[in-house]
Design a protein around this motif. Structure first.
Motif, PDB file in Angstrom:
ATOM      1  N   GLU A   1       0.827  -1.204   0.000  1.00 14.38           N
ATOM      2  CA  GLU A   1       0.000   0.000   0.000  1.00 14.38           C
ATOM      3  C   GLU A   1       0.866   1.261   0.000  1.00 14.38           C
ATOM      4  O   GLU A   1       0.492   2.283  -0.579  1.00 14.38           O
ATOM      5  CB  GLU A   1      -0.926  -0.014   1.216  1.00 14.38           C
TER       6      GLU A   1
ATOM      7  N   GLU B   1       0.969   6.930  -6.669  1.00 17.09           N
ATOM      8  CA  GLU B   1      -0.096   7.916  -6.840  1.00 17.09           C
ATOM      9  C   GLU B   1       0.434   9.344  -6.720  1.00 17.09           C
ATOM     10  O   GLU B   1      -0.002  10.245  -7.441  1.00 17.09           O
ATOM     11  CB  GLU B   1      -1.187   7.671  -5.787  1.00 17.09           C
TER      12      GLU B   1
ATOM     13  N   LEU C   1      -3.795   2.601 -11.470  1.00 12.26           N
ATOM     14  CA  LEU C   1      -4.403   2.763 -10.145  1.00 12.26           C
ATOM     15  C   LEU C   1      -5.883   2.382 -10.160  1.00 12.26           C
ATOM     16  O   LEU C   1      -6.400   1.798  -9.210  1.00 12.26           O
ATOM     17  CB  LEU C   1      -4.243   4.206  -9.667  1.00 12.26           C
TER      18      LEU C   1
ATOM     19  N   TYR D   1      -6.065  -1.251 -10.135  1.00  6.79           N
ATOM     20  CA  TYR D   1      -5.765  -1.712  -8.779  1.00  6.79           C
ATOM     21  C   TYR D   1      -7.019  -1.644  -7.910  1.00  6.79           C
ATOM     22  O   TYR D   1      -7.367  -2.616  -7.224  1.00  6.79           O
ATOM     23  CB  TYR D   1      -4.652  -0.856  -8.182  1.00  6.79           C
ATOM     24  N   GLU D   2      -7.723  -0.521  -7.952  1.00  3.23           N
ATOM     25  CA  GLU D   2      -8.908  -0.344  -7.109  1.00  3.23           C
ATOM     26  C   GLU D   2     -10.029  -1.313  -7.488  1.00  3.23           C
ATOM     27  O   GLU D   2     -10.823  -1.723  -6.648  1.00  3.23           O
ATOM     28  CB  GLU D   2      -9.410   1.102  -7.199  1.00  3.23           C
TER      29      GLU D   2
ATOM     30  N   SER E   1      -9.479  -4.351  -8.927  1.00  2.00           N
ATOM     31  CA  SER E   1      -8.947  -5.731  -8.979  1.00  2.00           C
ATOM     32  C   SER E   1      -9.087  -6.320 -10.374  1.00  2.00           C
ATOM     33  O   SER E   1      -9.381  -7.506 -10.533  1.00  2.00           O
ATOM     34  CB  SER E   1      -9.687  -6.648  -7.993  1.00  2.00           C
TER      35      SER E   1
ATOM     36  N   SER F   1     -13.993   2.753  -4.260  1.00  2.00           N
ATOM     37  CA  SER F   1     -13.231   3.444  -3.215  1.00  2.00           C
ATOM     38  C   SER F   1     -13.176   4.931  -3.546  1.00  2.00           C
ATOM     39  O   SER F   1     -13.523   5.362  -4.644  1.00  2.00           O
ATOM     40  CB  SER F   1     -11.815   2.874  -3.155  1.00  2.00           C
TER      41      SER F   1
ATOM     42  N   ARG G   1     -10.490   6.650  -3.943  1.00  2.00           N
ATOM     43  CA  ARG G   1      -9.475   6.838  -4.990  1.00  2.00           C
ATOM     44  C   ARG G   1     -10.079   6.586  -6.374  1.00  2.00           C
ATOM     45  O   ARG G   1      -9.834   7.339  -7.317  1.00  2.00           O
ATOM     46  CB  ARG G   1      -8.294   5.902  -4.749  1.00  2.00           C
ATOM     47  N   ALA G   2     -10.881   5.528  -6.494  1.00  2.00           N
ATOM     48  CA  ALA G   2     -11.523   5.212  -7.773  1.00  2.00           C
ATOM     49  C   ALA G   2     -12.470   6.332  -8.192  1.00  2.00           C
ATOM     50  O   ALA G   2     -12.500   6.740  -9.361  1.00  2.00           O
ATOM     51  CB  ALA G   2     -12.270   3.888  -7.680  1.00  2.00           C
TER      52      ALA G   2
ATOM     53  N   LYS H   1      -3.903  -5.624  -5.280  1.00  2.00           N
ATOM     54  CA  LYS H   1      -5.152  -5.321  -4.574  1.00  2.00           C
ATOM     55  C   LYS H   1      -5.624  -6.513  -3.753  1.00  2.00           C
ATOM     56  O   LYS H   1      -6.040  -6.358  -2.591  1.00  2.00           O
ATOM     57  CB  LYS H   1      -6.225  -4.935  -5.598  1.00  2.00           C
TER      58      LYS H   1
END
Length: 422
Positions: A245, A252, A269, A272-273, A275, A315, A317-318, A372
C-alpha cells in the motif's frame, strides 16, 4: 402470384428436407415385421429406417405368428429364451445407434446394420497431423460458440503450433496416432523446456492440452485409449509479486513529466482499485456502475475470460479518478471511466514510471490485480469477499494460490488484523 408462392414454398420445403438428409439429426425408426417360413412359423425382423433409407435385420427369433407380442414390451409367449434373445437384440440396436450419435461422425444405415450383425466397420484413422487439424477446428468452433476472449484464441493457436512442431519432429509428417506412447509426454515436456524455453508451469498447461487431444482421438475411435491417462500435471509454486500500500501511495503521488505517463499511471491505479486485469479494464464501461440501496456505488461486470461477475465497491481513490476523466474525449467516446491504452503501451510506460519512482518491483498491468487482492488479504479481508471482487468462484483455490503473496510479513499483518475470536 399464387403459382409463384406455391413454387417458393415447395422449394423451401425441399431445401429443408435436403438439410435434414445431410445431417445426423434423423431419428432411427424401427418396425417389427414377421416373415413366414415353410413350417408355418415366422422369423422376426427389425425393419429400420434412417435418413429415408430402409433395411431389415433378422433377429434370429422364430415363433408361431400369434405368439409374437410388440406391446407393452417385446415378448414371445410361452418361450422365455426367445423373449430374452429378442430383447437383447433390441437393446443392442439401441446401443449401436446411440454410440454412432455420440461419436459425432457421419454414418449410414448400412453402418448400423453391419455393427448390429457384427461386421467390422472400417474406420479411416487420420495421421497425427490430420487429427490435430480436426482437433483445432473443433476447439475453434467451441471457443467461438462460448465467446472466449481473444487471449484464449491466441493461446490455443500457439498451442496448436507447438503440437504440430513437436509431433512433426518426433514422428514425421506421416506419423500414426498409435505411435504415440506414454513416454512421449516426457519427451514433449523436455522439448518445451529446452528447445522452446518454456517455464515448467507453462509447459504443464501444454501437456494437459496434448492429453485432451488424445481424448479427442479416443472419442472418435481412432485409438483405443489415451496413453497419457495416468499423467498428472505438476505445477511449481511461484511467489506472487505485488505492490504494498505504501508503494501504491508512492505511485499515486509521483510527479510525472508527461501526460502519457500520467494517464497510464492513473489507469493502473484504477485497475488496482477494481482488482481488474487489462482485458477486463479495457472492456469496462459506465453501464457497469450500479448504486445499492445502502447508497454505496458498485461496479459489477462479467470477467472477459470466464464470464463470472466481479462485484467491486468504489473506493474514494476510484471515484477521484473517475471525476478526473469524466470530460476526457476518449473516455466519452468509449463510454469508459479512464483512458485505457493497449497492454504493450501500458507495460512500456509502467517500466519508465518504475524507474522514476524507484519502486524495485517491475511494474506491469498484471501487478495491479495481485496487489489489490494481496493487500486486501493482508488487511484481514474476508476471502469470500475477495473472491467476489476478483471474479472467482466461491471456494476456488485460484484466489489463494495465484493472487495472494504468502510471505511472513503478509501473514503476520493479516493475523494481527483478524479479530481474536475469528
Amino acid at each position: 402470384m399464387n403459382t409463384a408462392n406455391t413454387f417458393l414454398n415447395k422449394r423451401l420445403e425441399e431445401i429443408e428436407r435436403q438439410k435434414v438428409q445431410n445431417s445426423n439429426s434423423y431419428h432411427l425408426h424401427r418396425k417389427w415385421v414377421k416373415i413366414k417360413n415353410k413350417d408355418n412359423t415366422v422369423t422376426i425382423y427389425a425393419r429400420i429406417t434412417y435418413q429415408n433409407k430402409q433395411t431389415e435385420i433378422s433377429t434370429g427369433v422364430r415363433c408361431l405368428p400369434n405368439n409374437f407380442v410388440r406391446e407393452p414390451q417385446l415378448e414371445i409367449k410361452g418361450d422365455e429364451t426367445q423373449t430374452k434373445i429378442l430383447r437383447a437384440f433390441d437393446s443392442k440396436l439401441n446401443q449401436v445407434y446411440a454410440d454412432f450419435k455420440v461419436s459425432q461422425k457421419k454414418f449410414t444405415i448400412q453402418d448400423i446394420r453391419n455393427s448390429v450383425i457384427g461386421i467390422e466397420i472400417k474406420n479411416k484413422v487420420p495421421l497425427i497431423l490430420g487429427a490435430l487439424e480436426l482437433f483445432q477446428k473443433h476447439l475453434m468452433v467451441e471457443i467461438e460458440h462460448q465467446n472466449y476472449s481473444n487471449y484464449t484464441l491466441r493461446k490455443h493457436r500457439m498451442w496448436y503450433k507447438r503440437l504440430i512442431e513437436f509431433t512433426t519432429l518426433q514422428y514425421g509428417k506421416k506419423g500414426q496416432l498409435d505411435e504415440i506412447t506414454p513416454y512421449a509426454m516426457t519427451s514433449f515436456l523436455s522439448w518445451l523446456k529446452t528447445t522452446r524455453n518454456y517455464q515448467n508451469n507453462s509447459a504443464q498447461y501444454l501437456a494437459g492440452h496434448l492429453s485432451r487431444f488424445m481424448n479427442f482421438c479416443v472419442s472418435h475411435r481412432w485409438i483405443p485409449s489415451n496413453p497419457f491417462l495416468s499423467y498428472k500435471k505438476k505445477f511449481e509454486a511461484k511467489e506472487v509479486k505485488y505492490l504494498t500500500e505504501e508503494e501504491i501511495t508512492l505511485l499515486e503521488q509521483a510527479k510525472l513529466h508527461s501526460t502519457g505517463l500520467e494517464r497510464v499511471r492513473d489507469t493502473f491505479l484504477f485497475m488496482y482499485e477494481l482488482s481488474m486485469n487489462h482485458a477486463d479494464i479495457l472492456a469496462h464501461s459506465k453501464d457497469n456502475l450500479i448504486k445499492a440501496e445502502s447508497g454505496i456505488w458498485y461496479i459489477i461486470k462479467q470477467r472477459t475470460k470466464t464470464a463470472i461477475p466481479q462485484t467491486i465497491p468504489l473506493s474514494e481513490r476510484a471515484k477521484g479518478l473517475m471525476s478526473k476523466y469524466e470530460n476526457d474525449t476518449i473516455c466519452i467516446e468509449k463510454n469508459q471511466f479512464v483512458p485505457v491504452p493497449t497492454n504493450q503501451i501500458m507495460n512500456r510506460y509502467l517500466k519508465q514510471i518504475g524507474d522514476i519512482t524507484a519502486i524495485k518491483t517491475l511494474l506491469s498491468t498484471k501487478l495491479a490485480r495481485t496487489s489489490k487482492i494481496t493487500n486486501g488479504y493482508e488487511n484481514g479481508e474476508n476471502e469470500e469477499r475477495l473472491q467476489m471482487m476478483a471474479g472467482h468462484r466461491k471456494g476456488s483455490p485460484i484466489t489463494h494460490n495465484n493472487y495472494i503473496n504468502h510471505s511472513p510479513k503478509v501473514l503476520i499483518k493479516r493475523m494481527e488484523k483478524l479479530p481474536k475470536n475469528a
